[in-house]
Design a protein around this motif. Structure first.
Motif, short mmCIF file in Angstrom:
data_model
loop_
_atom_site.label_atom_id
_atom_site.label_comp_id
_atom_site.label_asym_id
_atom_site.label_seq_id
_atom_site.Cartn_x
_atom_site.Cartn_y
_atom_site.Cartn_z
N CYS A 41 0.90 -1.40 -0.22
CA CYS A 41 -0.15 0.14 0.09
C CYS A 41 0.91 1.35 0.15
O CYS A 41 1.85 0.96 0.94
CB CYS A 41 -1.05 0.32 1.15
N CYS A 43 0.35 3.94 1.36
CA CYS A 43 0.05 4.75 2.36
C CYS A 43 0.47 6.41 2.03
O CYS A 43 0.92 6.94 2.72
CB CYS A 43 1.38 4.37 3.61
N TYR A 47 -4.07 7.87 -2.28
CA TYR A 47 -3.35 7.36 -3.95
C TYR A 47 -3.46 6.45 -2.77
O TYR A 47 -3.76 4.80 -3.24
CB TYR A 47 -2.20 6.90 -3.66
N ASN A 48 -3.59 5.81 -1.47
CA ASN A 48 -4.61 4.50 -0.73
C ASN A 48 -5.72 4.22 -1.22
O ASN A 48 -5.92 2.77 -1.74
CB ASN A 48 -5.47 4.96 0.73
N TYR A 51 -5.29 2.83 -4.88
CA TYR A 51 -4.63 1.52 -4.82
C TYR A 51 -5.45 0.50 -4.63
O TYR A 51 -5.48 -0.70 -5.43
CB TYR A 51 -3.46 1.41 -4.13
N GLY A 52 -5.57 0.64 -3.39
CA GLY A 52 -6.82 -1.06 -2.87
C GLY A 52 -7.64 -1.29 -3.84
O GLY A 52 -8.42 -2.08 -4.40
N CYS A 126 -6.18 -0.80 3.52
CA CYS A 126 -5.32 0.75 2.30
C CYS A 126 -6.15 1.90 1.71
O CYS A 126 -5.80 2.50 2.03
CB CYS A 126 -4.72 -0.15 1.25
N SER A 129 -8.65 3.22 4.98
CA SER A 129 -7.68 3.96 6.93
C SER A 129 -7.85 5.19 6.65
O SER A 129 -7.77 5.05 8.35
CB SER A 129 -6.33 3.16 6.29
N TYR A 153 -3.43 7.24 7.08
CA TYR A 153 -3.00 6.77 5.77
C TYR A 153 -1.69 6.02 6.30
O TYR A 153 -1.52 4.82 5.21
CB TYR A 153 -3.04 7.94 5.27
N LYS A 154 -0.74 5.80 7.30
CA LYS A 154 0.06 4.87 7.89
C LYS A 154 -0.39 3.45 7.88
O LYS A 154 0.58 2.96 8.04
CB LYS A 154 0.81 5.92 8.36
N CYS A 157 0.27 0.12 6.86
CA CYS A 157 2.48 0.29 6.49
C CYS A 157 2.95 0.00 7.82
O CYS A 157 3.03 2.05 8.34
CB CYS A 157 3.10 1.37 5.80
#
Length: 321
Positions: A41, A43, A47-48, A51-52, A126, A129, A153-154, A157
């Protein structure tokens, strides 16, 4: 090479058991691909989610297209819809049956992929979050708003320095995975119920129309395969005789190479069609004027006489397809 060609043609047949086997293999392949996927991910805000959701829905589109490509009936369905009526009437029930047959089986692998991602939960974590309510988690409640959003967002990760020691990171991850798995099991339960109802209620309806539609759907597929086989036989004999005619002046050399005409006992697939223009006219007639679905009349012969004559057949009443 011929063996691989025969195997490929066998797997492209209209047999429901074969198509179910292909769909099962695609479903297993989707699970294997997902398990071997290196999920990382980004993160990062904005973008999360991209991507997810991309991991969750883009590969199913590719699997769906693969299901359509492997299903020979999808091509036949399109050809049947676009083909001129000819000596038959178009039956929409047959096209609908083919469409249902093709799309339900092509959807198996994509659905398995989506269910796998939901039950695993990493894609869901991801993607969402940054959307959870930080007030529900003590480790994020005391932080300022921009900093909290950045930490959320982290969450996927876990090795990141900023989030690694946060006590609520695992709580957020478990919370989102619970929602993901609940959604996955809910979709699976709905699909099982729908399949159960379809199986249970099917005998309650009149099966006559279904049997007729299924019969003529299989007929169209088999008719196309037999026509292709007959064309191959004719093309082989046509090419054989053209080559013999070309090498007629080299009779002695052909004898040495044992390249002689076939014996009179062998079957002749030419049927009086002896030049390119006649073959092209025959193929055009087959496509535009489907043969009537009746074998009560005497065997009809297509009289193609020279380059100036077309294909001639007696007119027959239109029959339903």
């Amino acid at each position: 090479m011929d063996r691989f060609k025969m195997i490929f043609q066998y797997f492209q047949s209209n047999s429901e058991s074969v198509m179910n086997g292909i769909c099962g293999l695609l479903a297993l392949a989707s699970v294997k691909i997902y398990n071997s996927l290196d999920f990382n991910c980004p993160c990062l805000p904005r973008y999360n989610m991209m991507y997810g959701m991309g991991i969750m829905f883009v590969p199913p589109i590719a699997l769906f297209l693969c299901g359509l490509i492997l299903n020979r009936q999808s091509v036949i369905m399109i050809e049947e819809w676009r083909r001129p009526t000819g000596h038959r009437k178009k039956d929409l029930a047959i096209v609908k049956y083919m469409c249902t047959f093709v799309f339900t089986r092509a959807m198996v692998a994509p659905v398995v992929w989506i269910l796998t991602t939901l039950l695993d939960g990493n894609c869901f974590v991801c993607a969402f979050s940054g959307s959870v309510d930080p007030d529900k988690f003590p480790g994020f409640a005391n932080s300022s708003s921009p900093e909290t959003q950045h930490l959320l967002y982290k969450v996927p990760c876990k090795e990141d320095v900023l989030i690694r020691n946060n006590t609520s990171r695992k709580a957020v991850s478990r919370y989102l995975k619970c929602w993901s798995q609940a959604l996955g099991w809910g979709i699976l339960l709905i699909l099982i119920i729908l399949a159960f109802l379809a199986r249970s209620l099917k005998p309650c309806f009149d099966q006559t129309a279904f049997l007729q539609t299924r019969y003529w759907s299989n007929y169209i597929d088999i008719e196309q395969k037999i026509f292709d086989e007959t064309c191959c036989e004719h093309a082989r004999d046509f090419a054989h005789k053209c080559i013999l005619h070309f090498f007629q002046s080299m009779h002695n050399e052909m004898k040495v190479a044992n390249f002689t005409k076939k014996s009179e006992d062998e079957e002749d697939h030419i049927h009086g069609i002896t030049d390119k223009e006649q073959v092209n006219k025959l193929l055009k007639y087959w496509y535009q004027s489907k043969p009537p679905l009746s074998i009560n009349y005497p065997t009809q012969r297509q009289h193609i006489k020279g380059k100036s004559n077309g294909c001639c057949l007696e007119d027959h009443k239109q029959t339903d397809v």
